[in-house]
Design a protein around this motif. Structure first.
Motif, PDB file in Angstrom:
ATOM      1  N   CYS A   1       1.013   0.786  -9.115  1.00  0.00           N
ATOM      2  CA  CYS A   1       1.813  -0.433  -9.169  1.00  0.00           C
ATOM      3  C   CYS A   1       1.318  -1.271 -10.112  1.00  0.00           C
ATOM      4  CB  CYS A   1       2.356  -1.146  -7.903  1.00  0.00           C
ATOM      5  SG  CYS A   1       3.550  -0.055  -6.766  1.00  0.00           S
TER       6      CYS A   1
ATOM      7  N   ARG B   1       2.038  -0.333 -13.629  1.00  0.00           N
ATOM      8  CA  ARG B   1       3.622  -0.193 -13.758  1.00  0.00           C
ATOM      9  C   ARG B   1       3.949   1.467 -13.617  1.00  0.00           C
ATOM     10  NH1 ARG B   1       2.120  -5.015 -13.289  1.00  0.00           N
ATOM     11  NH2 ARG B   1       2.976  -6.731 -14.467  1.00  0.00           N
TER      12      ARG B   1
ATOM     13  N   LEU C   1       5.629   3.109 -11.625  1.00  0.00           N
ATOM     14  CA  LEU C   1       6.471   3.139 -10.414  1.00  0.00           C
ATOM     15  C   LEU C   1       7.057   4.514  -9.781  1.00  0.00           C
ATOM     16  CD1 LEU C   1       7.885  -0.431 -10.480  1.00  0.00           C
ATOM     17  CD2 LEU C   1       5.941   0.370  -9.298  1.00  0.00           C
TER      18      LEU C   1
ATOM     19  N   ASP D   1       6.377   6.227  -6.351  1.00  0.00           N
ATOM     20  CA  ASP D   1       7.428   6.586  -5.801  1.00  0.00           C
ATOM     21  C   ASP D   1       7.115   8.290  -5.275  1.00  0.00           C
ATOM     22  OD1 ASP D   1      10.144   6.443  -4.591  1.00  0.00           O
ATOM     23  OD2 ASP D   1      10.897   7.889  -6.225  1.00  0.00           O
TER      24      ASP D   1
ATOM     25  N   TYR E   1       8.145  -3.499  -7.868  1.00  0.00           N
ATOM     26  CA  TYR E   1       9.273  -3.571  -8.625  1.00  0.00           C
ATOM     27  C   TYR E   1       9.709  -5.038  -8.868  1.00  0.00           C
ATOM     28  CZ  TYR E   1      10.901   1.230  -7.882  1.00  0.00           C
ATOM     29  OH  TYR E   1      10.979   2.693  -7.692  1.00  0.00           O
ATOM     30  N   CYS E   2       9.006  -5.948  -7.796  1.00  0.00           N
ATOM     31  CA  CYS E   2       9.692  -7.550  -7.961  1.00  0.00           C
ATOM     32  C   CYS E   2       8.761  -7.757  -9.239  1.00  0.00           C
ATOM     33  CB  CYS E   2       9.148  -8.054  -6.865  1.00  0.00           C
ATOM     34  SG  CYS E   2      10.253  -7.815  -5.275  1.00  0.00           S
TER      35      CYS E   2
ATOM     36  N   ASN F   1      12.820  -5.924 -11.200  1.00  0.00           N
ATOM     37  CA  ASN F   1      13.757  -5.104 -10.687  1.00  0.00           C
ATOM     38  C   ASN F   1      14.105  -5.220  -9.232  1.00  0.00           C
ATOM     39  OD1 ASN F   1      15.524  -2.754 -10.015  1.00  0.00           O
ATOM     40  ND2 ASN F   1      14.300  -1.305 -11.463  1.00  0.00           N
TER      41      ASN F   1
ATOM     42  N   LYS G   1      16.134  -2.427  -6.967  1.00  0.00           N
ATOM     43  CA  LYS G   1      15.313  -1.345  -6.548  1.00  0.00           C
ATOM     44  C   LYS G   1      14.533  -1.799  -5.277  1.00  0.00           C
ATOM     45  CE  LYS G   1      15.232   2.293  -9.303  1.00  0.00           C
ATOM     46  NZ  LYS G   1      15.256   3.894  -8.763  1.00  0.00           N
ATOM     47  N   ALA G   2      14.022  -2.959  -5.383  1.00  0.00           N
ATOM     48  CA  ALA G   2      13.247  -3.740  -4.204  1.00  0.00           C
ATOM     49  C   ALA G   2      13.972  -3.751  -3.012  1.00  0.00           C
ATOM     50  CB  ALA G   2      12.653  -5.004  -4.670  1.00  0.00           C
TER      51      ALA G   2
END
Length: 592
Positions: free
Chosen positions: A168, A171, A173, A177, A202-203, A207, A210-211
């Motif tokens: 994370c 970046r 993500l 996932d 995500y925050c 985004n 998504k969060a």
């Protein structure tokens, strides 16, 4: 087999394919460096490095070998180009750094895969993965995890959380996932900290959708959100100006909403969201609730509330709560003082801002670059450039090298005051401290030269920009076009305009206005009106200035009919303006 032979390994040696691949890359880079060294030696008329085994020397030994090859060559001492040698030296050192990092990764991974270490010390391998994640080396960490799973050892959830956090932070993500899906499939099951880390990722990318989707999936996996989940999502929603929706959506996360509000972090986020939405009364209501529930305040809570009072231009309350901090035993930090200084500078109360700076020093809080930038900017706006220069000297004495913006403010301040000598003196001092001037620096210097009528020197500065690899922007060209147009050199102004277009710099309203002024100075009214028509068709925002220039010229020539025609044309372009806001040419007609 071929890969083993290329790396110098016997076919009977048991080595993993990944380690062999890394060794193959190492030998390839070494061969590349050797070829480059021979190439540059030919350029420098040096003897080539014939023995490639010398290139295997590790660490400083390699630098010694390379240095000896060049220092023992007399031709290089006499006529070689040191710039080329520096390029070669930088290339070799960069390759060495990459190889050293690669060897470190291999050595760490070897600790977990050689012998029986994997079977004997699973916790040690998990520690290696954590170290790799903290160092940003997610590739080797994920590879070691896969090897452990192949051997039947699954790293614990804490180790997986380190990997999710590292992905994370980088970046990545989609990879994070994938890892969480792997955890759901092969174990261990992700816990609340895993989801909180992923939601925060995500925050940080703004985004929120998504969060929120990830938050909804927590219930499906049997994971109950906690207060950290609440605070993370609430902060992201407040940034999106969705405070009301955030409260409604997240009110069910905790069992007791009142208990949620009593938390200092949650309450601080709610206050910050209320202040950003312009509701300082609601923020004060949250603050009073914190006091009633004996919620322990911290410096950040006070900073948020003080920031709200500063935005509302209520400096009395801002000072009052700053004093209240001290009574509670909380010392204001640099953010507290910067908030006060910023508000005072925006209000033009520079004496108070400088006093706050002195209070910072007496309280033992060291001003940072933001503190000095705020004061310097405020002083330059108020034309107190000498005092701003004094604060610049304070920064330099404390080994705080300001960014180009601070230097540009002072250069522009001196230029607007007509002090061209001090403006260039600051530029020279800027260079002496290793700060590279940018386009804005040169624009400030060009403006200073134009202001005192040194058009030729202003043009020289534009050429100097190009020599230093800086491309003039629209402000640069507008300054020069305006200067030469006012001087009556319309042909040179048009040359600058053509150069501007060839360089891909789009003219704006000011560009056309200055050209219209230049045509009017030379009494070329036909060309001026054609340019005005072009401006109207360009779709650019337009004000009254180009019309006013032409109307004044027609009034001077005793042609009021043409002046009024332009006036009515201006009215059709700006129907939204009221009659009071529109500049009336009647006075201009009466003056001539």
């Amino acid at each position: 087999m071929a890969l083993c032979m290329s790396c110098g390994e016997s076919s009977t040696t048991t080595v993993s394919a990944q380690v062999l691949l890394l060794r193959f890359f190492e030998k390839t880079i070494e061969s590349f460096k050797h070829n480059v060294a021979n190439l540059f030696c030919g350029i420098l008329s040096c003897e080539p490095v014939l023995d490639p085994d010398l290139r295997r020397t590790r660490g400083q030994g390699m630098d010694v070998v390379v240095g000896d090859e060049f220092s023992n060559n007399k031709q290089f001492d006499g006529g070689g180009d040191p710039l080329v040698f520096n390029v070669l030296d930088s290339l070799l050192k960069g390759s060495l750094d990459r190889l050293k990092s690669m060897r470190d990764d291999i050595s760490l991974v070897k600790k977990g895969i050689t012998g029986s270490a994997l079977n004997a010390n699973c916790a040690g391998n998990e520690a290696i993965i954590k170290d790799l994640c903290l160092g940003g080396k997610l590739g080797p960490a994920l590879w070691l995890r896969s090897k452990m799973i192949q051997k039947g050892f699954v790293p614990d959830v804490l180790t997986h959380n380190y990997m999710v956090n590292g992905l994370c932070n980088m970046r990545k993500l989609e990879k994070a996932d994938w890892l969480i899906r792997e955890m759901l499939d092969k174990g261990p099951s992700p816990n609340c900290a895993t989801y909180n880390t992923f939601i925060k990722g995500y925050c940080l990318l703004d985004n929120v959708d998504k969060a929120l989707h990830l938050f909804a999936s927590m219930a499906n996996s049997g994971t109950k959100p906690n207060r950290v989940t609440f605070n993370t999502l609430l902060h992201a929603l407040c940034k999106k100006d969705l405070l009301t929706e955030g409260k409604k959506l997240l009110g069910k996360i905790l069992d007791d909403d009142k208990k949620a509000a009593s938390n200092v972090i949650t309450s601080t986020i709610l206050m910050d969201g209320s202040i950003k939405s312009g509701d300082i009364v609601e923020a004060l209501g949250i603050w009073d609730s914190m006091l009633e529930e004996s919620t322990p305040m911290d410096v950040i809570s006070y900073n948020v509330l003080i920031h709200g009072f500063c935005l509302a231009r209520d400096m009395k309350l801002a000072y009052s709560y700053s004093c209240q901090m001290l009574k509670r035993g909380l010392l204001p930090d640099v953010f507290t003082y910067n908030t006060l200084v910023s508000s005072l500078c925006k209000s033009g109360r520079l004496d108070e801002a400088c006093y706050i700076h002195d209070v910072m020093l007496r309280m033992g809080v060291a001003p940072d670059e933001v503190s000095y930038k705020l004061i310097i900017q405020g002083l330059c706006v108020c034309r107190d450039v000498d005092k701003a220069n004094g604060y610049l000297n304070c920064m330099l004495e404390k080994s705080l090298i300001p960014e180009p913006l601070v230097w540009n403010l002072i250069i522009d301040g001196y230029g607007r005051c007509g002090d061209i000598g001090n403006a260039f003196s600051i530029r020279d001092r800027m260079l002496s401290f290793g700060v590279v001037p940018n386009v804005f620096t040169y624009n400030a210097l060009i403006h200073a030269q134009v202001k005192i009528g040194n058009i030729l020197y202003a043009c020289f500065l534009k050429k100097e920009m190009l020599l230093k690899g800086l491309f003039p922007d629209v402000v640069t060209y507008n300054l020069l076009i305006g200067a030469v147009s006012n001087a009556g050199h319309i042909h040179y102004a048009l040359q600058l305009y053509d150069e501007m277009l060839r360089g891909g710099c789009n003219p704006d309203m000011i560009t056309y206005t200055e050209l219209i002024r230049g045509y009017c100075v030379k009494y070329n009214f036909k060309e001026a009106e054609e340019l005005l028509a072009k401006l109207l068709k360009s779709g650019l925002l337009i004000d009254h200035v180009p019309f006013q220039i032409l109307i004044k010229q027609y009034c001077k020539m005793k042609e009021p009919e043409r002046a009024f025609q332009l006036y009515w044309k201006w009215l059709t372009v700006n129907k939204r303006l009221s009659s009071r806001e529109i500049w009336s040419p009647a006075r201009t007609v009466q003056n001539y």
